[in-house]
Design a protein around this motif. Sequence first.
Motif, mmCIF file in Angstrom:
data_model
loop_
_atom_site.group_PDB
_atom_site.id
_atom_site.type_symbol
_atom_site.label_atom_id
_atom_site.label_comp_id
_atom_site.label_asym_id
_atom_site.label_seq_id
_atom_site.Cartn_x
_atom_site.Cartn_y
_atom_site.Cartn_z
ATOM 1 N N TYR A 169 0.835 -1.197 0.000
ATOM 2 C CA TYR A 169 0.000 0.000 0.000
ATOM 3 C C TYR A 169 0.867 1.241 0.000
ATOM 4 O O TYR A 169 1.884 1.307 0.679
ATOM 5 C CB TYR A 169 -0.953 -0.024 1.205
ATOM 6 C CG TYR A 169 -1.815 -1.256 1.184
ATOM 7 C CD1 TYR A 169 -2.906 -1.328 0.340
ATOM 8 C CD2 TYR A 169 -1.496 -2.367 1.948
ATOM 9 C CE1 TYR A 169 -3.685 -2.465 0.271
ATOM 10 C CE2 TYR A 169 -2.267 -3.508 1.900
ATOM 11 C CZ TYR A 169 -3.354 -3.544 1.063
ATOM 12 O OH TYR A 169 -4.121 -4.678 0.986
ATOM 13 N N SER A 170 0.459 2.245 -0.763
ATOM 14 C CA SER A 170 1.289 3.435 -0.928
ATOM 15 C C SER A 170 1.489 4.195 0.373
ATOM 16 O O SER A 170 2.474 4.891 0.541
ATOM 17 C CB SER A 170 0.695 4.359 -1.997
ATOM 18 O OG SER A 170 -0.566 4.820 -1.597
ATOM 19 N N ALA A 176 -8.471 0.669 4.295
ATOM 20 C CA ALA A 176 -9.833 0.192 4.549
ATOM 21 C C ALA A 176 -9.899 -1.293 4.237
ATOM 22 O O ALA A 176 -9.085 -1.822 3.473
ATOM 23 C CB ALA A 176 -10.833 0.940 3.684
ATOM 24 N N ASP A 177 -10.846 -1.946 4.856
ATOM 25 C CA ASP A 177 -11.078 -3.348 4.545
ATOM 26 C C ASP A 177 -11.772 -3.437 3.190
ATOM 27 O O ASP A 177 -12.513 -2.535 2.788
ATOM 28 C CB ASP A 177 -11.973 -3.997 5.610
ATOM 29 C CG ASP A 177 -11.269 -4.121 6.943
ATOM 30 O OD1 ASP A 177 -10.026 -4.283 6.949
ATOM 31 O OD2 ASP A 177 -11.954 -4.048 7.984
ATOM 32 N N ILE A 178 -11.535 -4.535 2.487
ATOM 33 C CA ILE A 178 -12.197 -4.759 1.206
ATOM 34 C C ILE A 178 -13.669 -5.027 1.493
ATOM 35 O O ILE A 178 -14.013 -5.786 2.395
ATOM 36 C CB ILE A 178 -11.546 -5.953 0.473
ATOM 37 C CG1 ILE A 178 -10.087 -5.650 0.276
ATOM 38 C CG2 ILE A 178 -12.316 -6.297 -0.780
ATOM 39 C CD1 ILE A 178 -9.502 -5.858 -1.053
ATOM 40 N N HIS A 179 -14.533 -4.390 0.702
ATOM 41 C CA HIS A 179 -15.974 -4.573 0.862
ATOM 42 C C HIS A 179 -16.317 -6.033 0.596
ATOM 43 O O HIS A 179 -15.774 -6.653 -0.333
ATOM 44 C CB HIS A 179 -16.715 -3.649 -0.114
ATOM 45 C CG HIS A 179 -18.177 -3.598 0.132
ATOM 46 N ND1 HIS A 179 -19.041 -4.539 -0.364
ATOM 47 C CD2 HIS A 179 -18.929 -2.720 0.844
ATOM 48 C CE1 HIS A 179 -20.272 -4.254 0.020
ATOM 49 N NE2 HIS A 179 -20.230 -3.143 0.751
ATOM 50 N N PRO A 180 -17.211 -6.607 1.380
ATOM 51 C CA PRO A 180 -17.517 -8.037 1.222
ATOM 52 C C PRO A 180 -18.113 -8.404 -0.136
ATOM 53 O O PRO A 180 -18.040 -9.561 -0.550
ATOM 54 C CB PRO A 180 -18.522 -8.329 2.355
ATOM 55 C CG PRO A 180 -18.951 -7.015 2.883
ATOM 56 C CD PRO A 180 -17.935 -5.997 2.484
#
Length: 189
Positions: A169-170, A176-180
Amino acid sequence: MSDPEDREDRESRTAVLEAFADTIIPGEKRHPGDRAVAGVSTDGGAVASGAIDVLETPEGGMAPALDDLARALDGHAVRFRAEHGLPPDDREPFVGLGYADRLTLVGELLAPDHPERVMWAGLAMFSFMAFDTGAHLHTVDAIASGHPGLRILGFAPPDKDGLWRFPSYSYGRRLADIHPDTDRSGSPA
């Protein structure tokens, strides 16, 4: 077969627009006799990045105005030359200006109080788009061909399958968590 005068007008128009784009993001001369690109950089600028191609795309909406913009820019150059005691140049009013004078004139045209600022800002924006994104090309193709702007900016190449994935990650951390409902391609399901 095209009329030689039409071809000459188009070449002149292109040179004026290239000189404007080169003033926004300077590049290296393409050949020793290059008049449009001032050569104040040692690498590719807006012109080498495809500014004219971006301006001429139908999607951008600028193409129908390019002849008028080039004439208007030359008109401003004629005025600028007279105001600054520079010799007239009927053949190349804007292209014939030195880089410092081009920069001063373009600065005037982009000033917040200039009545034509919006149209010149649009022309400048397309020059930035050519350099920053290669907007007229598919990004994978632009990177593969060595697009000057993307190369200079260090734009990361895609994975072997042509997709971009960023395992690091930059910001050095996941934001954030990946959306389900996100599928394996990264698109919302």
